[in-house]
Design a protein around this motif. Structure first.
Motif, PDB file in Angstrom:
ATOM      1  N   SER A 248      26.746 -25.108  25.844  1.00  9.45           N
ATOM      2  CA  SER A 248      26.361 -24.041  24.634  1.00  9.45           C
ATOM      3  C   SER A 248      25.381 -25.452  24.258  1.00  9.45           C
ATOM      4  O   SER A 248      25.460 -26.235  24.360  1.00  9.45           O
ATOM      5  CB  SER A 248      27.991 -24.296  23.960  1.00  9.45           C
TER       6      SER A 248
ATOM      7  N   ALA B 141      24.290 -25.847  20.535  1.00 10.15           N
ATOM      8  CA  ALA B 141      23.870 -25.218  19.625  1.00 10.15           C
ATOM      9  C   ALA B 141      22.353 -25.583  17.995  1.00 10.15           C
ATOM     10  O   ALA B 141      22.189 -26.928  18.720  1.00 10.15           O
ATOM     11  CB  ALA B 141      25.184 -25.598  18.576  1.00 10.15           C
TER      12      ALA B 141
ATOM     13  N   LYS C 281      25.707 -17.587  15.739  1.00  7.04           N
ATOM     14  CA  LYS C 281      25.387 -18.700  15.335  1.00  7.04           C
ATOM     15  C   LYS C 281      24.932 -19.635  15.866  1.00  7.04           C
ATOM     16  O   LYS C 281      24.973 -20.754  15.960  1.00  7.04           O
ATOM     17  CB  LYS C 281      26.344 -19.012  16.711  1.00  7.04           C
TER      18      LYS C 281
ATOM     19  N   THR D 227      23.291 -20.242  17.976  1.00  2.20           N
ATOM     20  CA  THR D 227      24.058 -20.712  19.907  1.00  2.20           C
ATOM     21  C   THR D 227      23.123 -19.984  20.938  1.00  2.20           C
ATOM     22  O   THR D 227      23.666 -18.698  20.736  1.00  2.20           O
ATOM     23  CB  THR D 227      25.440 -21.404  20.205  1.00  2.20           C
TER      24      THR D 227
END
Length: 123
Positions: A21, A23, A76, A78
């Motif tokens: 991920s 972010a 998000k 992300t």
């Protein structure tokens, strides 16, 4: 403060899977193409995958094509990299980075970078 933070790395056996991920904080990823770049010890940096700002277009390096899927969730803030059928040669530090366009991303032109997450594939 503009920041990209990668997570999800770790140690897996060959054939295993990981989901990385990326972010963002301090800014929105909506307007950026995002790339995943890796660097193994003693090797040059390699662009792994890119995704356009809307997620409608993607790019994969030949070395990972068919095993890796890039995606993004702009709500998000992300971006993800799903990696399957991992091989020893996938061992590297994986970075995410922003680019002004998909073309820039594929060309290795990036602006903001994360600190990286280690992926180790070994039996």
């Amino acid at each position: 403060q503009v920041q990209l933070v990668e997570s999800g790395g770790g140690s897996v056996q060959p054939g295993g899977s990981l989901r990385l991920s990326c972010a963002a904080s301090g800014f929105t990823l909506d307007y950026y193409s995002i790339g995943w770049i890796r660097q193994a010890p003693g090797k040059e940096r390699e662009g792994v995958s890119c995704i356009s700002s809307t997620g409608g277009r993607t790019y994969y390096a030949d070395s990972v094509k068919g095993r890796v899927t890039i995606s993004r969730d702009n709500y998000k803030n992300t971006v993800y990299l799903q990696m399957n059928s991992l091989k020893a040669e996938d061992t590297a530090v994986y970075y995410c980075a922003t680019s002004r366009s998909l073309r820039w991303c594929i060309g290795g032109q990036s602006e903001y970078w994360g600190q990286g997450t280690q992926v180790t594939v070994a039996s």
